[in-house]
Design a protein around this motif. Structure first.
Motif, PDB file in Angstrom:
ATOM      1  N   SER B  27      -9.899  13.951  -3.578  1.00 26.74           N
ATOM      2  CA  SER B  27     -11.353  14.079  -3.424  1.00 26.74           C
ATOM      3  C   SER B  27     -12.142  12.824  -3.799  1.00 26.74           C
ATOM      4  CB  SER B  27     -11.875  15.271  -4.230  1.00 26.74           C
ATOM      5  OG  SER B  27     -11.577  15.094  -5.598  1.00 26.74           O
ATOM      6  N   ASN B  28     -11.726  12.072  -4.796  1.00 30.21           N
ATOM      7  CA  ASN B  28     -12.516  10.905  -5.175  1.00 30.21           C
ATOM      8  C   ASN B  28     -11.987   9.613  -4.553  1.00 30.21           C
ATOM      9  OD1 ASN B  28     -10.201  10.841  -6.729  1.00 30.21           O
ATOM     10  ND2 ASN B  28     -11.198   9.839  -8.455  1.00 30.21           N
ATOM     11  N   HIS B  29     -11.017   9.728  -3.655  1.00 29.48           N
ATOM     12  CA  HIS B  29     -10.487   8.530  -3.014  1.00 29.48           C
ATOM     13  C   HIS B  29     -11.436   8.080  -1.899  1.00 29.48           C
ATOM     14  CE1 HIS B  29      -6.004   8.756  -4.396  1.00 29.48           C
ATOM     15  NE2 HIS B  29      -6.867   8.631  -5.394  1.00 29.48           N
ATOM     16  N   LEU B  30     -11.414   6.771  -1.648  1.00 30.47           N
ATOM     17  CA  LEU B  30     -12.349   6.185  -0.702  1.00 30.47           C
ATOM     18  C   LEU B  30     -11.668   5.585   0.519  1.00 30.47           C
ATOM     19  CD1 LEU B  30     -14.583   4.300  -3.302  1.00 30.47           C
ATOM     20  CD2 LEU B  30     -15.015   6.533  -2.272  1.00 30.47           C
ATOM     21  N   TYR B  31     -10.361   5.337   0.412  1.00 28.00           N
ATOM     22  CA  TYR B  31      -9.620   4.678   1.477  1.00 28.00           C
ATOM     23  C   TYR B  31      -8.582   5.654   2.013  1.00 28.00           C
ATOM     24  CZ  TYR B  31     -11.645   0.333  -0.239  1.00 28.00           C
ATOM     25  OH  TYR B  31     -12.523  -0.649  -0.615  1.00 28.00           O
ATOM     26  N   PHE B  32      -8.450   5.689   3.321  1.00 26.38           N
ATOM     27  CA  PHE B  32      -7.577   6.663   3.953  1.00 26.38           C
ATOM     28  C   PHE B  32      -6.712   5.957   4.982  1.00 26.38           C
ATOM     29  CE2 PHE B  32     -10.211   9.425   1.731  1.00 26.38           C
ATOM     30  CZ  PHE B  32     -11.530   9.173   2.043  1.00 26.38           C
ATOM     31  N   TYR B  33      -5.496   6.476   5.147  1.00 26.45           N
ATOM     32  CA  TYR B  33      -4.502   5.795   5.978  1.00 26.45           C
ATOM     33  C   TYR B  33      -3.672   6.810   6.757  1.00 26.45           C
ATOM     34  CZ  TYR B  33      -5.460   2.662   2.053  1.00 26.45           C
ATOM     35  OH  TYR B  33      -6.085   1.921   1.089  1.00 26.45           O
ATOM     36  N   TRP B  34      -3.179   6.372   7.891  1.00 26.83           N
ATOM     37  CA  TRP B  34      -2.132   7.101   8.605  1.00 26.83           C
ATOM     38  C   TRP B  34      -0.945   6.169   8.794  1.00 26.83           C
ATOM     39  CZ3 TRP B  34      -1.826  12.164   9.398  1.00 26.83           C
ATOM     40  CH2 TRP B  34      -2.995  12.923   9.369  1.00 26.83           C
ATOM     41  N   SER B  87       6.919  11.329  19.081  1.00 26.67           N
ATOM     42  CA  SER B  87       7.631  12.237  18.175  1.00 26.67           C
ATOM     43  C   SER B  87       8.002  11.487  16.899  1.00 26.67           C
ATOM     44  CB  SER B  87       8.891  12.782  18.840  1.00 26.67           C
ATOM     45  OG  SER B  87       8.576  13.572  19.957  1.00 26.67           O
ATOM     46  N   ALA B  88       7.545  11.990  15.766  1.00 24.08           N
ATOM     47  CA  ALA B  88       7.746  11.304  14.489  1.00 24.08           C
ATOM     48  C   ALA B  88       7.173  12.178  13.377  1.00 24.08           C
ATOM     49  CB  ALA B  88       7.036   9.952  14.479  1.00 24.08           C
ATOM     50  N   MET B  89       7.413  11.744  12.138  1.00 26.66           N
ATOM     51  CA  MET B  89       6.675  12.295  10.987  1.00 26.66           C
ATOM     52  C   MET B  89       5.428  11.441  10.820  1.00 26.66           C
ATOM     53  SD  MET B  89       7.781  14.866   9.136  1.00 26.66           S
ATOM     54  CE  MET B  89       7.553  14.696   7.365  1.00 26.66           C
ATOM     55  N   TYR B  90       4.297  12.085  10.686  1.00 26.95           N
ATOM     56  CA  TYR B  90       3.043  11.375  10.477  1.00 26.95           C
ATOM     57  C   TYR B  90       2.577  11.664   9.051  1.00 26.95           C
ATOM     58  CZ  TYR B  90       2.867  10.228  15.373  1.00 26.95           C
ATOM     59  OH  TYR B  90       3.157   9.698  16.611  1.00 26.95           O
ATOM     60  N   PHE B  91       2.357  10.596   8.308  1.00 27.29           N
ATOM     61  CA  PHE B  91       1.938  10.722   6.919  1.00 27.29           C
ATOM     62  C   PHE B  91       0.508  10.224   6.765  1.00 27.29           C
ATOM     63  CE2 PHE B  91       5.914  11.968   5.262  1.00 27.29           C
ATOM     64  CZ  PHE B  91       6.915  11.188   5.829  1.00 27.29           C
ATOM     65  N   CYS B  92      -0.280  11.015   6.091  1.00 28.58           N
ATOM     66  CA  CYS B  92      -1.609  10.605   5.664  1.00 28.58           C
ATOM     67  C   CYS B  92      -1.494  10.103   4.226  1.00 28.58           C
ATOM     68  CB  CYS B  92      -2.534  11.815   5.731  1.00 28.58           C
ATOM     69  SG  CYS B  92      -4.181  11.556   5.075  1.00 28.58           S
ATOM     70  N   ALA B  93      -2.283   9.119   3.854  1.00 27.14           N
ATOM     71  CA  ALA B  93      -2.310   8.613   2.485  1.00 27.14           C
ATOM     72  C   ALA B  93      -3.744   8.292   2.105  1.00 27.14           C
ATOM     73  CB  ALA B  93      -1.430   7.372   2.340  1.00 27.14           C
ATOM     74  N   SER B  94      -3.993   8.268   0.808  1.00 25.23           N
ATOM     75  CA  SER B  94      -5.323   7.880   0.348  1.00 25.23           C
ATOM     76  C   SER B  94      -5.205   7.082  -0.932  1.00 25.23           C
ATOM     77  CB  SER B  94      -6.223   9.111   0.155  1.00 25.23           C
ATOM     78  OG  SER B  94      -5.811   9.894  -0.955  1.00 25.23           O
ATOM     79  N   SER B  95      -6.253   6.326  -1.227  1.00 22.17           N
ATOM     80  CA  SER B  95      -6.303   5.570  -2.474  1.00 22.17           C
ATOM     81  C   SER B  95      -7.756   5.399  -2.871  1.00 22.17           C
ATOM     82  CB  SER B  95      -5.612   4.210  -2.338  1.00 22.17           C
ATOM     83  OG  SER B  95      -6.281   3.381  -1.422  1.00 22.17           O
ATOM     84  N   LEU B  96      -7.946   5.191  -4.183  1.00 17.14           N
ATOM     85  CA  LEU B  96      -9.296   4.968  -4.676  1.00 17.14           C
ATOM     86  C   LEU B  96      -9.820   3.637  -4.136  1.00 17.14           C
ATOM     87  CD1 LEU B  96     -11.520   6.035  -6.479  1.00 17.14           C
ATOM     88  CD2 LEU B  96     -10.387   4.980  -8.438  1.00 17.14           C
ATOM     89  N   ARG B  97      -8.945   2.673  -4.071  1.00 18.01           N
ATOM     90  CA  ARG B  97      -9.208   1.371  -3.466  1.00 18.01           C
ATOM     91  C   ARG B  97      -7.892   0.948  -2.870  1.00 18.01           C
ATOM     92  NH1 ARG B  97      -9.825  -2.465  -8.731  1.00 18.01           N
ATOM     93  NH2 ARG B  97      -8.931  -3.974  -7.300  1.00 18.01           N
ATOM     94  N   PRO B  98      -7.822  -0.145  -2.078  1.00 19.15           N
ATOM     95  CA  PRO B  98      -6.500  -0.551  -1.587  1.00 19.15           C
ATOM     96  C   PRO B  98      -5.527  -0.585  -2.745  1.00 19.15           C
ATOM     97  CG  PRO B  98      -8.172  -1.853  -0.521  1.00 19.15           C
ATOM     98  CD  PRO B  98      -8.891  -0.975  -1.535  1.00 19.15           C
TER      99      PRO B  98
END
Lengths: 113, 115
Positions: B27-34, B87-98
């Motif tokens: 919830s408090n993370h600002l950066y999001f990734y796939w 076709s693959a595994m897709y991962f979402c990730a997040s971080s407060l900053r990089p």
């Protein structure tokens, strides 16, 4: 060309021994290097991060070294346990502000009781 | 401990169909990734997202892909017309900053199978 390579073969060790995993890279200048653990069918789990100006970092039974001259990081698990069995990934962070990580292919570690 | 949640865990779709993969970052993370991982291969970066716009994307992330943060909690990856090679595994990730201090928190992934 740019490459990041980890021990290509699986590593089998006896419980209680130290596991040492290698990550080598070419034609990159990472600002940070990160190590992750990945279990089958799961996402990577962050373990440790080391900066380019650090030689060594420790966390409990884990130790990471980073040699920017050799372009190599070593990841050690001391007093290994069967629960440490997993694939370990190294990842380069080029600090380009976009947050992109470049992963190695991983080394599968198996710790036998 | 806070988690990144991804749904669905498995998705099977016909080639040419659109899919939307969903993620709830911490919830408090600002950066999001796939990221994605084709079976037996490396984890590959797709895209990073900050302040409601793409920060960086890879060559894989072509016009067939898009990301959106439709509300304050969800982060989605859309593939407009799926191909077999998606076709693959897709991962979402997040971080407060990089992730230069605490790394990145990854979800458990969505396994996408295109038939």
């Amino acid at each position: 060309s740019q490459k990041i390579e980890q021990n290509s073969e699986a590593l089998n060790i006896q419980e209680g021994k130290t596991a040492t995993l290698t990550c080598n890279y070419t034609n990159y200048s990472p600002a940070y290097l990160q190590w992750y653990r990945q279990d089958p069918g799961r996402g990577p789990v962050f373990l440790l991060l080391i900066r380019e100006n650090e030689k060594e970092k420790r966390k409990e039974r884990l130790k990471v070294t980073f040699d920017t001259t050799l372009k190599q990081s070593l990841f050690h698990i001391t007093a290994s346990q069967p629960a440490d069995s997993a694939t370990y990934l190294c990842a380069l962070d080029l600090d380009n502000q976009g947050g992109k990580l470049i992963f190695g292919q991983g080394t599968e570690l198996s710790v036998k009781p | 401990e806070p988690e990144v949640t991804q749904t669905p865990s498995h998705q099977v779709t016909q080639m040419g169909q659109e899919v939307i993969l969903r993620c709830v970052p911490i919830s408090n993370h600002l950066y999001f990734y796939w990221y994605r991982q084709i079976l037996g291969q490396k984890v590959e970066f797709l895209v990073s997202f900050y302040n409601n716009e793409i920060s960086e994307k890879s060559e894989i992330f072509d016009d067939q892909f898009s990301v959106e943060r439709p509300d304050g909690s969800n982060f989605t990856l859309k593939i407009r017309s799926t191909k077999l090679e998606d076709s693959a595994m897709y991962f979402c990730a997040s971080s407060l900053r990089p992730g230069q201090v605490h790394g990145y928190t990854f979800g458990s992934g969505t396994r996408l199978t295109v038939v």
